[in-house]
Motif scaffolding. Structure first.
Motif, PDB file in Angstrom:
ATOM      1  N   GLN A   1      37.624  33.941  43.912  1.00 55.80           N
ATOM      2  CA  GLN A   1      37.819  34.895  42.818  1.00 55.80           C
ATOM      3  C   GLN A   1      39.195  35.558  42.912  1.00 55.80           C
ATOM      4  O   GLN A   1      39.869  35.750  41.891  1.00 55.80           O
ATOM      5  CB  GLN A   1      36.718  35.966  42.840  1.00 55.80           C
ATOM      6  CG  GLN A   1      35.362  35.425  42.437  1.00 55.80           C
ATOM      7  CD  GLN A   1      34.252  36.435  42.653  1.00 55.80           C
ATOM      8  OE1 GLN A   1      34.386  37.381  43.426  1.00 55.80           O
ATOM      9  NE2 GLN A   1      33.127  36.227  41.978  1.00 55.80           N
ATOM     10  N   ALA A   2      39.620  35.880  44.118  1.00 55.60           N
ATOM     11  CA  ALA A   2      40.945  36.481  44.309  1.00 55.60           C
ATOM     12  C   ALA A   2      42.037  35.494  43.901  1.00 55.60           C
ATOM     13  O   ALA A   2      43.011  35.875  43.231  1.00 55.60           O
ATOM     14  CB  ALA A   2      41.128  36.913  45.755  1.00 55.60           C
ATOM     15  N   ASP A   3      41.873  34.224  44.289  1.00 55.95           N
ATOM     16  CA  ASP A   3      42.850  33.203  43.881  1.00 55.95           C
ATOM     17  C   ASP A   3      42.914  33.097  42.361  1.00 55.95           C
ATOM     18  O   ASP A   3      43.995  32.974  41.783  1.00 55.95           O
ATOM     19  CB  ASP A   3      42.495  31.843  44.479  1.00 55.95           C
ATOM     20  CG  ASP A   3      42.795  31.765  45.969  1.00 55.95           C
ATOM     21  OD1 ASP A   3      43.512  32.639  46.499  1.00 55.95           O
ATOM     22  OD2 ASP A   3      42.294  30.809  46.617  1.00 55.95           O
ATOM     23  N   HIS A   4      41.747  33.144  41.729  1.00 57.58           N
ATOM     24  CA  HIS A   4      41.696  33.072  40.266  1.00 57.58           C
ATOM     25  C   HIS A   4      42.401  34.280  39.647  1.00 57.58           C
ATOM     26  O   HIS A   4      43.184  34.126  38.698  1.00 57.58           O
ATOM     27  CB  HIS A   4      40.239  32.996  39.798  1.00 57.58           C
ATOM     28  CG  HIS A   4      40.087  33.010  38.316  1.00 57.58           C
ATOM     29  ND1 HIS A   4      40.421  31.933  37.530  1.00 57.58           N
ATOM     30  CD2 HIS A   4      39.678  33.978  37.460  1.00 57.58           C
ATOM     31  CE1 HIS A   4      40.213  32.235  36.259  1.00 57.58           C
ATOM     32  NE2 HIS A   4      39.755  33.463  36.190  1.00 57.58           N
ATOM     33  N   LEU A   5      42.134  35.461  40.182  1.00 53.08           N
ATOM     34  CA  LEU A   5      42.780  36.671  39.661  1.00 53.08           C
ATOM     35  C   LEU A   5      44.289  36.626  39.859  1.00 53.08           C
ATOM     36  O   LEU A   5      45.050  37.027  38.976  1.00 53.08           O
ATOM     37  CB  LEU A   5      42.188  37.923  40.326  1.00 53.08           C
ATOM     38  CG  LEU A   5      40.751  38.258  39.939  1.00 53.08           C
ATOM     39  CD1 LEU A   5      40.241  39.428  40.768  1.00 53.08           C
ATOM     40  CD2 LEU A   5      40.663  38.582  38.450  1.00 53.08           C
ATOM     41  N   VAL A   6      44.724  36.129  41.011  1.00 55.99           N
ATOM     42  CA  VAL A   6      46.165  36.016  41.276  1.00 55.99           C
ATOM     43  C   VAL A   6      46.796  35.041  40.296  1.00 55.99           C
ATOM     44  O   VAL A   6      47.859  35.311  39.718  1.00 55.99           O
ATOM     45  CB  VAL A   6      46.417  35.587  42.739  1.00 55.99           C
ATOM     46  CG1 VAL A   6      47.854  35.152  42.948  1.00 55.99           C
ATOM     47  CG2 VAL A   6      46.063  36.723  43.688  1.00 55.99           C
TER      48      VAL A   6
ATOM     49  N   GLU B   1      45.706  34.216  37.341  1.00 55.43           N
ATOM     50  CA  GLU B   1      45.687  34.833  36.015  1.00 55.43           C
ATOM     51  C   GLU B   1      46.788  35.883  35.891  1.00 55.43           C
ATOM     52  O   GLU B   1      47.485  35.940  34.874  1.00 55.43           O
ATOM     53  CB  GLU B   1      44.322  35.473  35.772  1.00 55.43           C
ATOM     54  CG  GLU B   1      44.118  35.979  34.363  1.00 55.43           C
ATOM     55  CD  GLU B   1      42.721  36.519  34.139  1.00 55.43           C
ATOM     56  OE1 GLU B   1      42.610  37.586  33.516  1.00 55.43           O
ATOM     57  OE2 GLU B   1      41.761  35.887  34.601  1.00 55.43           O
TER      58      GLU B   1
ATOM     59  N   ALA C   1      34.648  35.345  47.318  1.00 58.42           N
ATOM     60  CA  ALA C   1      35.642  36.395  47.057  1.00 58.42           C
ATOM     61  C   ALA C   1      37.056  35.826  47.110  1.00 58.42           C
ATOM     62  O   ALA C   1      37.922  36.203  46.312  1.00 58.42           O
ATOM     63  CB  ALA C   1      35.485  37.528  48.066  1.00 58.42           C
ATOM     64  N   HIS C   2      37.293  34.901  48.029  1.00 56.34           N
ATOM     65  CA  HIS C   2      38.604  34.272  48.143  1.00 56.34           C
ATOM     66  C   HIS C   2      38.921  33.465  46.876  1.00 56.34           C
ATOM     67  O   HIS C   2      40.022  33.537  46.333  1.00 56.34           O
ATOM     68  CB  HIS C   2      38.634  33.380  49.377  1.00 56.34           C
ATOM     69  CG  HIS C   2      39.974  32.837  49.733  1.00 56.34           C
ATOM     70  ND1 HIS C   2      41.103  33.020  48.990  1.00 56.34           N
ATOM     71  CD2 HIS C   2      40.374  32.080  50.773  1.00 56.34           C
ATOM     72  CE1 HIS C   2      42.125  32.416  49.534  1.00 56.34           C
ATOM     73  NE2 HIS C   2      41.713  31.833  50.624  1.00 56.34           N
TER      74      HIS C   2
END
Length: 124
Positions: free
Chosen positions: A47-52, A54, A44-45
């Protein structure tokens, strides 16, 4: 009474070794669940880093596009104002030249009649 003891002796109680084995199994299951939870949190971390990242890239692109649009509008306005200024300067130059020509003509017309009179008086 004797019989009651016999019934209690026939009830199947776990041995201490079995209790330790159950406790070890329970601890192992909890450790496995904790490891799985830790892995899920790590995923999740990531994925969150990736979303941030992006979102930051999208925001930067949107800001770049907006800045480009503002700059383009500013350049167009600067060109319009420059052209208007050039036209106004040309008009003022024309007016100034006309006034200069009128002033020169006024000076010449006021000086020439006096010279002609002076020349006539000298000739007489």
């Amino acid at each position: 009474m004797n019989r009651a003891r016999d019934d209690s002796d026939t009830v199947d109680h776990p041995t201490p070794h079995e209790l330790v084995r159950e406790l070890e199994n329970s601890i192992a299951a909890r450790l496995a669940a904790a490891d799985q939870s830790r892995d899920e949190v790590a995923l999740a971390h990531v994925q969150a880093d990736h979303l941030v990242a992006e979102a930051e890239a999208q925001a930067a692109e949107a800001a770049r596009q907006r800045a480009a649009a503002i700059l383009s509008t500013a350049r167009a306005e600067a060109t319009r104002l420059t052209d208007a200024g050039i036209r106004r300067a040309a008009a003022l130059t024309t007016i100034a030249a006309r006034r200069r020509d009128q002033d020169v003509a006024t000076v010449i017309s006021s000086v020439l009649p006096q010279r002609e009179r002076s020349s006539r008086e000298e000739a007489s």
